[in-house]
Design a protein around this motif. Structure first.
Motif, PDB file in Angstrom:
ATOM      1  N   THR A  53      45.828   1.716 -49.209  1.00 22.24           N
ATOM      2  CA  THR A  53      45.651   2.049 -47.793  1.00 22.24           C
ATOM      3  C   THR A  53      46.430   1.026 -46.974  1.00 22.24           C
ATOM      4  O   THR A  53      46.191  -0.178 -47.074  1.00 22.24           O
ATOM      5  CB  THR A  53      44.168   2.015 -47.402  1.00 22.24           C
ATOM      6  N   THR A  54      47.374   1.504 -46.190  1.00 23.86           N
ATOM      7  CA  THR A  54      48.208   0.621 -45.368  1.00 23.86           C
ATOM      8  C   THR A  54      47.414   0.138 -44.154  1.00 23.86           C
ATOM      9  O   THR A  54      46.369   0.716 -43.819  1.00 23.86           O
ATOM     10  CB  THR A  54      49.470   1.349 -44.879  1.00 23.86           C
ATOM     11  N   ASP A  56      47.993   0.734 -41.248  1.00 21.31           N
ATOM     12  CA  ASP A  56      47.943   1.844 -40.290  1.00 21.31           C
ATOM     13  C   ASP A  56      46.941   2.923 -40.703  1.00 21.31           C
ATOM     14  O   ASP A  56      46.757   3.901 -39.992  1.00 21.31           O
ATOM     15  CB  ASP A  56      49.328   2.490 -40.148  1.00 21.31           C
ATOM     16  N   ASP A  58      47.262   4.790 -43.479  1.00 20.50           N
ATOM     17  CA  ASP A  58      47.900   5.759 -44.357  1.00 20.50           C
ATOM     18  C   ASP A  58      47.638   5.370 -45.810  1.00 20.50           C
ATOM     19  O   ASP A  58      47.411   4.210 -46.122  1.00 20.50           O
ATOM     20  CB  ASP A  58      49.413   5.800 -44.119  1.00 20.50           C
ATOM     21  N   GLU A  59      47.661   6.364 -46.693  1.00 20.85           N
ATOM     22  CA  GLU A  59      47.526   6.084 -48.112  1.00 20.85           C
ATOM     23  C   GLU A  59      48.855   6.342 -48.798  1.00 20.85           C
ATOM     24  O   GLU A  59      49.487   7.370 -48.561  1.00 20.85           O
ATOM     25  CB  GLU A  59      46.422   6.929 -48.746  1.00 20.85           C
TER      26      GLU A  59
END
Length: 86
Positions: A53-54, A56, A58-59
């Protein structure tokens, strides 16, 4: 006068070398994956797929790979750092 000028030049060169070494140390430290990349691969095997998971939210998909004798999650689009010539 000539000795003084030579001394000044040597000091300047020494300072430049110190800054260069410091910058190289910082680059090596920056290359180390975050702790999460290691944690994600705990209890996994080499080439297992995990999701990161970033910041931001996002994955992204990553693969557990051996790095310095430890498994670490490496994203698909990761480019290994190029070794500098010495």
């Amino acid at each position: 006068m000539k000795k003084m000028l030579t001394s000044i030049i040597l000091v300047i060169i020494s300072c430049g070398y110190s800054v260069s070494v410091s910058a190289q140390d910082q680059q090596r430290q920056m290359r180390k994956p975050p702790q999460e990349a290691y944690t994600l691969c705990e209890d996994k095997s080499e080439n297992d797929v995990v999701n990161i998971t970033t910041p931001d939210g996002d994955e992204i998909e990553a693969t557990c790979q051996l790095m310095d004798d430890q498994l670490v999650a490496v994203p698909e689009n990761h480019k290994p750092p190029q070794r500098q010539k010495r």
